[in-house]
Design a protein around this motif. Sequence first.
Motif, short mmCIF file in Angstrom:
data_model
loop_
_atom_site.label_atom_id
_atom_site.label_comp_id
_atom_site.label_asym_id
_atom_site.label_seq_id
_atom_site.Cartn_x
_atom_site.Cartn_y
_atom_site.Cartn_z
N HIS A 25 55.06 -0.18 47.14
CA HIS A 25 54.58 1.45 47.21
C HIS A 25 54.77 1.57 48.60
O HIS A 25 53.64 1.32 49.18
CB HIS A 25 54.13 1.18 46.44
CG HIS A 25 53.50 2.79 45.81
ND1 HIS A 25 52.14 3.46 46.10
CD2 HIS A 25 54.12 3.17 44.94
CE1 HIS A 25 52.63 4.97 45.58
NE2 HIS A 25 53.40 5.05 45.00
N CYS A 76 51.92 3.17 49.62
CA CYS A 76 50.36 2.91 50.30
C CYS A 76 50.52 1.09 49.80
O CYS A 76 49.36 0.94 50.38
CB CYS A 76 49.58 2.72 48.36
SG CYS A 76 49.84 1.86 47.16
N SER A 120 51.39 -1.45 48.27
CA SER A 120 51.30 -2.76 47.41
C SER A 120 52.56 -3.23 46.66
O SER A 120 53.47 -2.53 45.87
CB SER A 120 50.54 -1.38 45.85
OG SER A 120 50.41 -2.70 44.68
N TYR A 121 52.22 -4.30 46.30
CA TYR A 121 53.88 -4.35 45.87
C TYR A 121 53.41 -4.48 44.05
O TYR A 121 54.77 -4.93 43.14
CB TYR A 121 54.16 -6.38 46.18
CG TYR A 121 54.61 -5.79 47.32
CD1 TYR A 121 56.62 -6.36 48.12
CD2 TYR A 121 53.62 -6.09 48.49
CE1 TYR A 121 56.78 -5.75 49.18
CE2 TYR A 121 54.64 -5.30 49.93
CZ TYR A 121 55.87 -6.22 50.03
OH TYR A 121 56.43 -5.90 51.29
N TRP A 125 53.04 -3.46 40.64
CA TRP A 125 52.61 -2.76 39.32
C TRP A 125 51.68 -3.35 37.99
O TRP A 125 52.62 -4.06 36.97
CB TRP A 125 53.66 -2.33 39.22
CG TRP A 125 54.30 -0.95 40.54
CD1 TRP A 125 55.15 -2.23 41.35
CD2 TRP A 125 54.45 -0.23 40.60
NE1 TRP A 125 55.08 -1.28 42.66
CE2 TRP A 125 54.95 -0.34 41.86
CE3 TRP A 125 53.58 1.18 40.29
CZ2 TRP A 125 55.26 0.71 43.14
CZ3 TRP A 125 53.99 1.66 40.87
CH2 TRP A 125 54.20 2.18 42.10
N CYS A 158 50.50 1.95 40.06
CA CYS A 158 49.88 1.18 41.07
C CYS A 158 49.03 0.07 40.95
O CYS A 158 47.75 0.74 40.15
CB CYS A 158 50.65 1.87 42.10
SG CYS A 158 50.34 1.41 44.03
N CYS A 180 46.95 2.48 43.61
CA CYS A 180 46.82 3.87 44.18
C CYS A 180 46.02 4.60 42.80
O CYS A 180 45.48 5.33 42.84
CB CYS A 180 47.38 4.43 45.23
SG CYS A 180 49.05 4.26 44.49
N ARG A 196 48.83 4.94 40.76
CA ARG A 196 50.27 6.51 40.91
C ARG A 196 51.00 5.85 39.62
O ARG A 196 51.22 4.58 39.33
CB ARG A 196 51.08 6.20 42.03
CG ARG A 196 52.71 6.85 42.17
CD ARG A 196 51.78 8.66 41.79
NE ARG A 196 53.34 9.36 42.37
CZ ARG A 196 53.09 9.75 42.29
NH1 ARG A 196 52.77 11.50 42.23
NH2 ARG A 196 54.64 11.13 42.49
N ILE A 252 55.00 5.74 37.58
CA ILE A 252 56.09 6.18 37.69
C ILE A 252 56.77 5.76 36.58
O ILE A 252 56.58 4.87 35.69
CB ILE A 252 57.04 5.31 38.75
CG1 ILE A 252 56.33 4.45 39.00
CG2 ILE A 252 56.17 6.00 40.24
CD1 ILE A 252 57.35 3.09 40.29
N ARG A 283 64.67 -3.88 40.76
CA ARG A 283 63.87 -4.43 41.58
C ARG A 283 63.13 -5.26 41.60
O ARG A 283 62.15 -5.33 42.19
CB ARG A 283 62.70 -2.71 41.64
CG ARG A 283 64.15 -1.26 42.26
CD ARG A 283 62.99 0.44 42.12
NE ARG A 283 64.00 0.92 43.03
CZ ARG A 283 63.44 2.25 42.93
NH1 ARG A 283 63.06 2.22 42.87
NH2 ARG A 283 64.06 2.84 43.33
#
Length: 74
Positions: free
Chosen positions: A17, A19, A21-22, A24, A37, A40, A42, A44, A54
């Motif tokens: 991401h 920010c 970070s990998y 989630w 995330c 942060c 966030r 999605i 992904r």
Amino acid sequence: MYVEVHLGDIVRLRKPHPCGSYEWEVVRVGTDVGLVCQTCGRRIMLQRGVFNKRLKTIVKSAADEVDSTEAASE
């Protein structure tokens, strides 16, 4: 083929991401997958096919946590 993920799972995606970070947390499962995330906060939404491409690995499974807490309480 779809990867089986559950609410509360922590997953690692292939690209970071913005920010950095990998990782989630899965907050919605269906035709779309909702992710938050871990750095942060966030939120999605990814289409299931995009999510499957992904996804790198499942870091922590929510189902494992439930099983371990049930075993500890017995």
